[in-house]
Design a protein around this motif. Structure first.
Motif, PDB file in Angstrom:
ATOM      1  N   TRP A 253      39.150  29.920  43.870  1.00 38.37           N
ATOM      2  CA  TRP A 253      37.949  30.748  43.876  1.00 38.37           C
ATOM      3  C   TRP A 253      36.708  29.958  43.494  1.00 38.37           C
ATOM      4  O   TRP A 253      35.602  30.250  43.988  1.00 38.37           O
ATOM      5  CB  TRP A 253      38.121  31.970  42.976  1.00 38.37           C
TER       6      TRP A 253
ATOM      7  N   TYR B 231      33.881  41.703  48.277  1.00 28.39           N
ATOM      8  CA  TYR B 231      35.132  42.440  48.069  1.00 28.39           C
ATOM      9  C   TYR B 231      36.325  41.612  48.538  1.00 28.39           C
ATOM     10  O   TYR B 231      37.348  41.522  47.839  1.00 28.39           O
ATOM     11  CB  TYR B 231      35.076  43.792  48.795  1.00 28.39           C
TER      12      TYR B 231
ATOM     13  N   LEU C 287      37.003  38.879  46.063  1.00 27.11           N
ATOM     14  CA  LEU C 287      37.708  39.386  44.884  1.00 27.11           C
ATOM     15  C   LEU C 287      39.176  39.634  45.181  1.00 27.11           C
ATOM     16  O   LEU C 287      40.056  39.328  44.355  1.00 27.11           O
ATOM     17  CB  LEU C 287      37.049  40.679  44.397  1.00 27.11           C
TER      18      LEU C 287
ATOM     19  N   THR D 135      41.036  36.423  45.189  1.00 25.76           N
ATOM     20  CA  THR D 135      41.124  35.903  43.820  1.00 25.76           C
ATOM     21  C   THR D 135      42.212  36.644  43.043  1.00 25.76           C
ATOM     22  O   THR D 135      42.992  36.033  42.298  1.00 25.76           O
ATOM     23  CB  THR D 135      39.760  36.050  43.109  1.00 25.76           C
TER      24      THR D 135
ATOM     25  N   ALA E 152      38.557  37.302  38.044  1.00 22.19           N
ATOM     26  CA  ALA E 152      38.095  38.424  38.862  1.00 22.19           C
ATOM     27  C   ALA E 152      37.329  39.434  38.014  1.00 22.19           C
ATOM     28  O   ALA E 152      36.276  39.935  38.427  1.00 22.19           O
ATOM     29  CB  ALA E 152      39.277  39.090  39.554  1.00 22.19           C
TER      30      ALA E 152
ATOM     31  N   MET F 158      33.399  40.592  38.304  1.00 21.86           N
ATOM     32  CA  MET F 158      33.023  41.999  38.481  1.00 21.86           C
ATOM     33  C   MET F 158      32.082  42.473  37.384  1.00 21.86           C
ATOM     34  O   MET F 158      31.309  43.418  37.590  1.00 21.86           O
ATOM     35  CB  MET F 158      34.269  42.869  38.529  1.00 21.86           C
TER      36      MET F 158
ATOM     37  N   TYR G 139      26.639  40.085  40.576  1.00 22.64           N
ATOM     38  CA  TYR G 139      27.629  40.400  41.591  1.00 22.64           C
ATOM     39  C   TYR G 139      28.059  41.869  41.569  1.00 22.64           C
ATOM     40  O   TYR G 139      28.443  42.436  42.593  1.00 22.64           O
ATOM     41  CB  TYR G 139      28.858  39.522  41.417  1.00 22.64           C
TER      42      TYR G 139
ATOM     43  N   VAL H 280      41.053  46.880  44.014  1.00 27.16           N
ATOM     44  CA  VAL H 280      40.101  45.999  43.333  1.00 27.16           C
ATOM     45  C   VAL H 280      39.314  46.777  42.286  1.00 27.16           C
ATOM     46  O   VAL H 280      39.183  46.349  41.128  1.00 27.16           O
ATOM     47  CB  VAL H 280      39.136  45.347  44.348  1.00 27.16           C
TER      48      VAL H 280
ATOM     49  N   ARG I 265      40.503  47.735  38.480  1.00 30.10           N
ATOM     50  CA  ARG I 265      40.417  46.787  37.347  1.00 30.10           C
ATOM     51  C   ARG I 265      41.694  46.818  36.506  1.00 30.10           C
ATOM     52  O   ARG I 265      41.693  46.413  35.341  1.00 30.10           O
ATOM     53  CB  ARG I 265      39.196  47.116  36.470  1.00 30.10           C
TER      54      ARG I 265
ATOM     55  N   TRP J  80      46.891  45.257  40.194  1.00 31.68           N
ATOM     56  CA  TRP J  80      46.551  43.993  40.842  1.00 31.68           C
ATOM     57  C   TRP J  80      47.789  43.158  41.149  1.00 31.68           C
ATOM     58  O   TRP J  80      47.820  42.416  42.122  1.00 31.68           O
ATOM     59  CB  TRP J  80      45.575  43.203  39.975  1.00 31.68           C
TER      60      TRP J  80
END
Length: 320
Positions: free
Chosen positions: A216, A259, A262, A265, A274, A278, A283, A306, A309, A314
Motif C-alpha cells: 500500500w 475504496y 482500501l 490494503t 487501513a 480511513m 482521505y 470496508v 471497520r 475484514w
C-alpha cells in the motif's frame, strides 16, 4: 520533424524482453520512426542487449542513466525526441507490425491530437488474452473517468507539441499510476481518434505492475496521481459549461479508487494501516462521494465491509 514518430522505450531489468520489444519496432510497416531506449540503470543485461539490437541502425539510440524511475526515463526520452509525434512503449511490451502505420494514418485523416488503439494481455507462457473494448472518438474525459474506455500508454500516438504546450509530463518519484496520470491529463485537453483494433501487446509477467504483491505504501502513489490529474482537469476545464458535472464525475472516480485501494490494503491484512488511512481527514471525506446504490452488488458488499471497520469482517475479505 514532419511525420516522424519518436518511440520512447524506458527499460529497467527487462533483458528477457527488450529484444522482442525493439524487434517489434524494427518490424513496423511504417518506416518513418526513431527509437530511443532509455536504460534506467539496469543491473542485468538490458543495456547490452539494446546496444546489440541498435548496432548498425542509425534510427535507434540507446541512452543510459542512473536508476531514477520510469517517469524520469520517459521524460528523458521526450527531451531527446525529434519527432512530430511520440509514443511510449515499455521495454517488456511489444507491437503488431501495423500499429504505427494504422495510428499514423488515423491521425493524418482525423487531425486528432491523439490516435489510439486497443491492446491485449500477453502472458509469459505464450497465452494472449484478447479483449473486446468500446472504442469511442472525440472528447474522452468523462468516458475515461467513468471507466467506459480503456487507454494504454503504449497504444497512443500523441502530438509532442501538445505535451510541451500543456506541460504534461510523467511525475518523478511517482511509483505507480504515472502513466494513468498522463493519460487522464490528456483527456482534458486532447481530441481522440481510434483505430478499433488491438495492436498493442501488454505483457503480464511475474513481479510486473499488475502481478506483484500488494504494497500500500507504494500503491498509494496511484491515488496521488488520481488527485493530481483531477486538479489538472478542473483547471483546464474551469470555463466549461458542464464543469459541475465534470467535478461530480471526478469526485466519484477518485472516491471509487480510494475504496478499491482500501479493499486491497485490507485483503493484504494491513488492518491498522487501513484504519489509519480511513481516520485521515484528507482521505476520510473521499468515501462520502461513493454512491453505493450505483455500485455493482459485489462492490456494494465490499464497500460495506470496508465501512464496517471491523477486523473480524475484514478477515473475510480473502473470500471475495
Amino acid at each position: 520533424m514532419k511525420d516522424l514518430v519518436s518511440v520512447i522505450v524506458p527499460a529497467y531489468n527487462v533483458s528477457l524482453y527488450i529484444g522482442e520489444c525493439i524487434y517489434s519496432v524494427k518490424q513496423q510497416t511504417y518506416k518513418n520512426w526513431e527509437l530511443i531506449v532509455i536504460d534506467d540503470g539496469s543491473t542485468d543485461h538490458t543495456f547490452e542487449i539494446a546496444q546489440r539490437c541498435a548496432k548498425g541502425d542509425e534510427k535507434i539510440r540507446v541512452h543510459r542513466q542512473e536508476n531514477q524511475g520510469v517517469s524520469v526515463a520517459r521524460n528523458k526520452g521526450m527531451e531527446l525526441a525529434q519527432g512530430q509525434w511520440v509514443v511510449f512503449l515499455d521495454g517488456d511490451d511489444y507491437w503488431t507490425p501495423e500499429l504505427l502505420a494504422k495510428l499514423v494514418a488515423e491521425k493524418q485523416t482525423s487531425g486528432a491530437d491523439v490516435a489510439y488503439c486497443g491492446y491485449n494481455h500477453a502472458y509469459s507462457n505464450g497465452f494472449v488474452r484478447r479483449y473486446r473494448y468500446k472504442y469511442p472518438n472525440g472528447d474522452l474525459l468523462l468516458p475515461f473517468f467513468r471507466g467506459k474506455v480503456r487507454l494504454q500508454i503504449g497504444a497512443m500516438l500523441i502530438t509532442k507539441a501538445l505535451l510541451i504546450e500543456r506541460n504534461i509530463a510523467f511525475t518523478p518519484g511517482c511509483l505507480t499510476g504515472q502513466d494513468w496520470e498522463v493519460i487522464a491529463k490528456l483527456t482534458a485537453v486532447a481530441n481522440f481518434s481510434v483505430v478499433p483494433e488491438n495492436l498493442h501487446m501488454y505483457r503480464v509477467r511475474p513481479n510486473s505492475a499488475i502481478t506483484s504483491k500488494w504494497n500500500w505504501k507504494k500503491r498509494i502513489h496511484t491515488l496521488f496521481a488520481y488527485r493530481r490529474a483531477a486538479e489538472f482537469v478542473l483547471q483546464e476545464r474551469r470555463e466549461a459549461p458542464d464543469l459541475p458535472k465534470i467535478r461530480t464525475v471526478l469526485d466519484k472516480s477518485v472516491a471509487f479508487k480510494f475504496y478499491k485501494f482500501l479493499w486491497r490494503t485490507i485483503k493484504a491484512k494491513a488492518y491498522d494501516d487501513a484504519l489509519a488511512l480511513m481516520d485521515n481527514a484528507e482521505y476520510k471525506q473521499l468515501l462520502d462521494h461513493i454512491d453505493e446504490n450505483n455500485l455493482a452488488l459485489i462492490d456494494r458488499l465490499k464497500f460495506y465491509t470496508v465501512l464496517s471497520r471491523n477486523k473480524w469482517c475484514w478477515r473475510c475479505a480473502r473470500l471475495f
